[in-house]
Design an enzyme around this catalytic site. Sequence first.
Site, PDB file in Angstrom:
ATOM      1  N   TYR A  25       0.835  -1.201   0.000  1.00 18.21           N
ATOM      2  CA  TYR A  25       0.000   0.000   0.000  1.00 18.21           C
ATOM      3  C   TYR A  25       0.876   1.261   0.000  1.00 18.21           C
ATOM      4  O   TYR A  25       0.558   2.274  -0.628  1.00 18.21           O
ATOM      5  CB  TYR A  25      -0.917  -0.027   1.228  1.00 18.21           C
ATOM      6  CG  TYR A  25      -1.716   1.241   1.440  1.00 18.21           C
ATOM      7  CD1 TYR A  25      -2.687   1.645   0.530  1.00 18.21           C
ATOM      8  CD2 TYR A  25      -1.497   2.051   2.562  1.00 18.21           C
ATOM      9  CE1 TYR A  25      -3.420   2.810   0.727  1.00 18.21           C
ATOM     10  CE2 TYR A  25      -2.225   3.212   2.764  1.00 18.21           C
ATOM     11  CZ  TYR A  25      -3.181   3.586   1.843  1.00 18.21           C
ATOM     12  OH  TYR A  25      -3.895   4.743   2.039  1.00 18.21           O
ATOM     13  N   SER A 107      -3.193  12.905   8.945  1.00 19.53           N
ATOM     14  CA  SER A 107      -4.166  12.718   7.853  1.00 19.53           C
ATOM     15  C   SER A 107      -5.593  12.621   8.388  1.00 19.53           C
ATOM     16  O   SER A 107      -5.819  12.084   9.479  1.00 19.53           O
ATOM     17  CB  SER A 107      -3.829  11.427   7.102  1.00 19.53           C
ATOM     18  OG  SER A 107      -4.896  11.031   6.281  1.00 19.53           O
ATOM     19  N   GLN A 128      -4.372  17.565   8.219  1.00 24.41           N
ATOM     20  CA  GLN A 128      -4.685  17.504   6.777  1.00 24.41           C
ATOM     21  C   GLN A 128      -6.161  17.200   6.582  1.00 24.41           C
ATOM     22  O   GLN A 128      -6.680  16.227   7.135  1.00 24.41           O
ATOM     23  CB  GLN A 128      -3.830  16.433   6.097  1.00 24.41           C
ATOM     24  CG  GLN A 128      -4.140  16.222   4.623  1.00 24.41           C
ATOM     25  CD  GLN A 128      -5.110  15.071   4.379  1.00 24.41           C
ATOM     26  OE1 GLN A 128      -5.038  14.049   5.082  1.00 24.41           O
ATOM     27  NE2 GLN A 128      -5.996  15.220   3.422  1.00 24.41           N
ATOM     28  N   TYR A 130      -9.309  16.241   4.071  1.00 26.64           N
ATOM     29  CA  TYR A 130      -9.959  15.844   2.815  1.00 26.64           C
ATOM     30  C   TYR A 130     -11.375  16.394   2.886  1.00 26.64           C
ATOM     31  O   TYR A 130     -12.043  16.274   3.926  1.00 26.64           O
ATOM     32  CB  TYR A 130     -10.051  14.320   2.711  1.00 26.64           C
ATOM     33  CG  TYR A 130      -8.804  13.638   2.192  1.00 26.64           C
ATOM     34  CD1 TYR A 130      -8.170  14.063   1.037  1.00 26.64           C
ATOM     35  CD2 TYR A 130      -8.287  12.519   2.847  1.00 26.64           C
ATOM     36  CE1 TYR A 130      -7.045  13.409   0.548  1.00 26.64           C
ATOM     37  CE2 TYR A 130      -7.164  11.861   2.370  1.00 26.64           C
ATOM     38  CZ  TYR A 130      -6.551  12.317   1.214  1.00 26.64           C
ATOM     39  OH  TYR A 130      -5.438  11.670   0.730  1.00 26.64           O
ATOM     40  N   THR A 156      -5.919  19.074   1.194  1.00 28.29           N
ATOM     41  CA  THR A 156      -5.481  18.271   0.041  1.00 28.29           C
ATOM     42  C   THR A 156      -6.498  18.398  -1.088  1.00 28.29           C
ATOM     43  O   THR A 156      -7.687  18.146  -0.894  1.00 28.29           O
ATOM     44  CB  THR A 156      -5.302  16.798   0.450  1.00 28.29           C
ATOM     45  OG1 THR A 156      -4.274  16.734   1.431  1.00 28.29           O
ATOM     46  CG2 THR A 156      -4.906  15.935  -0.743  1.00 28.29           C
ATOM     47  N   ARG A 165      -4.339   1.891  -7.974  1.00 24.80           N
ATOM     48  CA  ARG A 165      -3.049   1.238  -7.719  1.00 24.80           C
ATOM     49  C   ARG A 165      -3.253  -0.261  -7.869  1.00 24.80           C
ATOM     50  O   ARG A 165      -4.008  -0.877  -7.108  1.00 24.80           O
ATOM     51  CB  ARG A 165      -2.525   1.614  -6.332  1.00 24.80           C
ATOM     52  CG  ARG A 165      -2.189   3.086  -6.202  1.00 24.80           C
ATOM     53  CD  ARG A 165      -1.600   3.408  -4.847  1.00 24.80           C
ATOM     54  NE  ARG A 165      -2.512   3.090  -3.781  1.00 24.80           N
ATOM     55  CZ  ARG A 165      -3.418   3.935  -3.271  1.00 24.80           C
ATOM     56  NH1 ARG A 165      -3.523   5.155  -3.733  1.00 24.80           N
ATOM     57  NH2 ARG A 165      -4.217   3.551  -2.310  1.00 24.80           N
ATOM     58  N   LYS A 252      -2.382  21.570  -0.561  1.00 30.18           N
ATOM     59  CA  LYS A 252      -1.496  20.447  -0.947  1.00 30.18           C
ATOM     60  C   LYS A 252      -2.017  19.764  -2.206  1.00 30.18           C
ATOM     61  O   LYS A 252      -3.216  19.440  -2.292  1.00 30.18           O
ATOM     62  CB  LYS A 252      -1.460  19.428   0.198  1.00 30.18           C
ATOM     63  CG  LYS A 252      -0.721  18.121  -0.101  1.00 30.18           C
ATOM     64  CD  LYS A 252      -0.675  17.247   1.145  1.00 30.18           C
ATOM     65  CE  LYS A 252       0.187  16.013   0.963  1.00 30.18           C
ATOM     66  NZ  LYS A 252      -0.448  14.953   0.191  1.00 30.18           N
ATOM     67  N   HIS A 276       0.902  13.731  -4.941  1.00 27.51           N
ATOM     68  CA  HIS A 276       0.439  12.704  -4.010  1.00 27.51           C
ATOM     69  C   HIS A 276       1.372  11.481  -4.036  1.00 27.51           C
ATOM     70  O   HIS A 276       0.936  10.335  -3.942  1.00 27.51           O
ATOM     71  CB  HIS A 276      -0.996  12.289  -4.364  1.00 27.51           C
ATOM     72  CG  HIS A 276      -1.868  11.997  -3.174  1.00 27.51           C
ATOM     73  ND1 HIS A 276      -2.799  12.881  -2.704  1.00 27.51           N
ATOM     74  CD2 HIS A 276      -1.966  10.916  -2.370  1.00 27.51           C
ATOM     75  CE1 HIS A 276      -3.437  12.351  -1.670  1.00 27.51           C
ATOM     76  NE2 HIS A 276      -2.943  11.163  -1.443  1.00 27.51           N
ATOM     77  N   ARG A 279       0.619   8.741  -6.666  1.00 29.38           N
ATOM     78  CA  ARG A 279      -0.486   7.804  -6.395  1.00 29.38           C
ATOM     79  C   ARG A 279      -1.775   8.209  -7.089  1.00 29.38           C
ATOM     80  O   ARG A 279      -2.765   7.497  -7.005  1.00 29.38           O
ATOM     81  CB  ARG A 279      -0.730   7.724  -4.884  1.00 29.38           C
ATOM     82  CG  ARG A 279       0.445   7.149  -4.142  1.00 29.38           C
ATOM     83  CD  ARG A 279       0.376   7.422  -2.656  1.00 29.38           C
ATOM     84  NE  ARG A 279      -0.539   6.565  -1.927  1.00 29.38           N
ATOM     85  CZ  ARG A 279      -0.280   5.319  -1.543  1.00 29.38           C
ATOM     86  NH1 ARG A 279       0.878   4.778  -1.850  1.00 29.38           N
ATOM     87  NH2 ARG A 279      -1.159   4.624  -0.861  1.00 29.38           N
TER      88      ARG A 279
HETATM   89  C1  LIG Z   1       0.610   5.183   2.073  1.00 30.91           C
HETATM   90  C2  LIG Z   1       0.325   6.608   1.749  1.00 30.91           C
HETATM   91  C3  LIG Z   1      -0.842   7.201   2.218  1.00 30.91           C
HETATM   92  C4  LIG Z   1      -1.100   8.545   1.933  1.00 30.91           C
HETATM   93  N1  LIG Z   1      -2.219   9.136   2.469  1.00 30.91           N
HETATM   94  C5  LIG Z   1      -2.412  10.463   2.293  1.00 30.91           C
HETATM   95  C6  LIG Z   1      -3.477  11.128   2.959  1.00 30.91           C
HETATM   96  O1  LIG Z   1      -4.247  10.518   3.717  1.00 30.91           O
HETATM   97  N2  LIG Z   1      -3.632  12.463   2.741  1.00 30.91           N
HETATM   98  C7  LIG Z   1      -2.799  13.173   1.905  1.00 30.91           C
HETATM   99  O2  LIG Z   1      -2.984  14.376   1.725  1.00 30.91           O
HETATM  100  N3  LIG Z   1      -1.764  12.566   1.287  1.00 30.91           N
HETATM  101  C8  LIG Z   1      -1.547  11.246   1.479  1.00 30.91           C
HETATM  102  N4  LIG Z   1      -0.465  10.638   0.890  1.00 30.91           N
HETATM  103  C9  LIG Z   1       0.474  11.453   0.105  1.00 30.91           C
HETATM  104  C10 LIG Z   1       1.579  12.011   1.017  1.00 30.91           C
HETATM  105  O3  LIG Z   1       1.068  12.996   1.875  1.00 30.91           O
HETATM  106  C11 LIG Z   1       2.728  12.652   0.205  1.00 30.91           C
HETATM  107  O4  LIG Z   1       2.167  13.543  -0.727  1.00 30.91           O
HETATM  108  C12 LIG Z   1       3.582  11.612  -0.512  1.00 30.91           C
HETATM  109  O5  LIG Z   1       3.739  10.449   0.250  1.00 30.91           O
HETATM  110  C13 LIG Z   1       4.954  12.233  -0.776  1.00 30.91           C
HETATM  111  O6  LIG Z   1       5.745  11.361  -1.520  1.00 30.91           O
HETATM  112  P1  LIG Z   1       6.868  10.383  -0.880  1.00 30.91           P
HETATM  113  O7  LIG Z   1       6.109   9.251  -0.276  1.00 30.91           O
HETATM  114  O8  LIG Z   1       7.659  10.008  -2.074  1.00 30.91           O
HETATM  115  O9  LIG Z   1       7.640  11.155   0.163  1.00 30.91           O
HETATM  116  C14 LIG Z   1      -0.197   9.296   1.144  1.00 30.91           C
HETATM  117  C15 LIG Z   1       0.973   8.684   0.667  1.00 30.91           C
HETATM  118  C16 LIG Z   1       1.244   7.370   0.979  1.00 30.91           C
HETATM  119  C17 LIG Z   1       2.523   6.753   0.490  1.00 30.91           C
END
Ligand SMILES: Cc1cc2nc3c(=O)[nH]c(=O)nc-3n(C[C@H](O)[C@H](O)[C@H](O)COP(=O)(O)O)c2cc1C
Length: 380
Positions: A25, A107, A128, A130, A156, A165, A252, A276, A279
């Site tokens: 994940y 989050s 953060q 949503y 966000t 994914r 964000k 993100h 993702r």
């Molecule tokens: C497992 C996972 C869960 C995430 N969940 C959220 C989230 O709940 N809210 C959000 O704004 N970004 C979420 N993100 C994005 C992260 O805040 C961030 O933008 C991203 O991980 C940055 O890239 P990096 O993992 O390469 O450092 C998530 C990323 C990952 C890997």
Amino acid sequence: MNRPLTIDDVKALARSRVPKLFFDYVDSGAYTEGTYRANEADFAAIHFRQRVMRDISARSQASIMMGAPVTMPVAIAPTGSCGMHWPDGEMRVAEAAEAFGIPFTLSTMSICSIEDVASVRTKPFWFQLYVMTDRDFVQSLIDRAKAAKCSALVLTVDLQIVGQRHKDIRNDLSSPPKLTLKHLVQMAARPGWCMRMAGTPRHTFRNVYGHAKGVNDLATLNAWVNEQFDERLQWSDVEWIKERWGGPLIVKGILDSDDAKAAVDHGADAVIVSNHGGRQLDGARSSISMLPRIVDAVGPHVEVHLDGGIRSGQDVLRALALGARGVYIGRPYLYGLGWAGRAGVMSVLDIIKREMDITMGLCGITQCDQIDQSILESCN
Ligand SMILES: Cc1cc2nc3c(=O)[nH]c(=O)nc-3n(C[C@H](O)[C@H](O)[C@H](O)COP(=O)(O)O)c2cc1C
């Protein structure tokens, strides 16, 4: 491995301790994962300028983010389900961030609630948001973040629909996870994780469960999560969010100069250049490649932050050199958490700070406010 030296070392340790569905994940991007890979690869193409014969004896990574001092300009990015990697994961990461002196962002889709995290902090953290179609719930989240004395709201804006994914689909991962035989087998292969997780009652989205209307068991929570992200969200909504919140607002998920300007026009005090973590929109450019034009677009009075692909202190310096005031890490601290809880997160932060320190010295500088494009080879 006795002592991990790099974030990749920590990732390998996490892989050996966290059940596959949760490790995957984290270690996944949308569709082909091209943007996920580009986030990291594009950093490697940015070269430093080696400088010698300067007094570099008094080095410091201290800086300021959102008006507050930080021991290094690296914040914890919000990540959903963080508490599935280690019991009470968000509380442990929040403690590590406070001990290290950097910002922590919780989050909306965390396992531990805003109140859980507030109970282990002595200093304010960031929340953060949503935006869900259930606006009463969104307003109550904002009010709860205010009551917990959060000092910035991170809105966000790049997840109105959820990117696909493939790894998650192949692992039958849902939000929150519905236990299948496949999951039980994957969990049984990590007995240490099972024993640790059995020791906490926190296993579901505690910001939502018991707070959103009609969510009172796992089935209703699942249905709620799947239908709640607001596809109608637009810039005008930022104004009522800002008004309800009344404090510093960070937007964000900005990857475009026009969007960056719109965010500022609608009240953002800072923007995070982010896709993100690769993702969401696969095929989008890496965060670092879009940073300079967004910095130009918003001008010098708005803080520009960046996340996506930071895997070392060198990457932090590259982003600062291209105009970021600060950066966030996502996956690196999740790997640290999955490996060794709070101590693992501290190790990750230590690795990044040490790499920043040595690289600053070898570039001939001692303070963060000396970092600009002149430390990069490609720009001279
Ligand atoms: C497992 C996972 C869960 C995430 N969940 C959220 C989230 O709940 N809210 C959000 O704004 N970004 C979420 N993100 C994005 C992260 O805040 C961030 O933008 C991203 O991980 C940055 O890239 P990096 O993992 O390469 O450092 C998530 C990323 C990952 C890997």
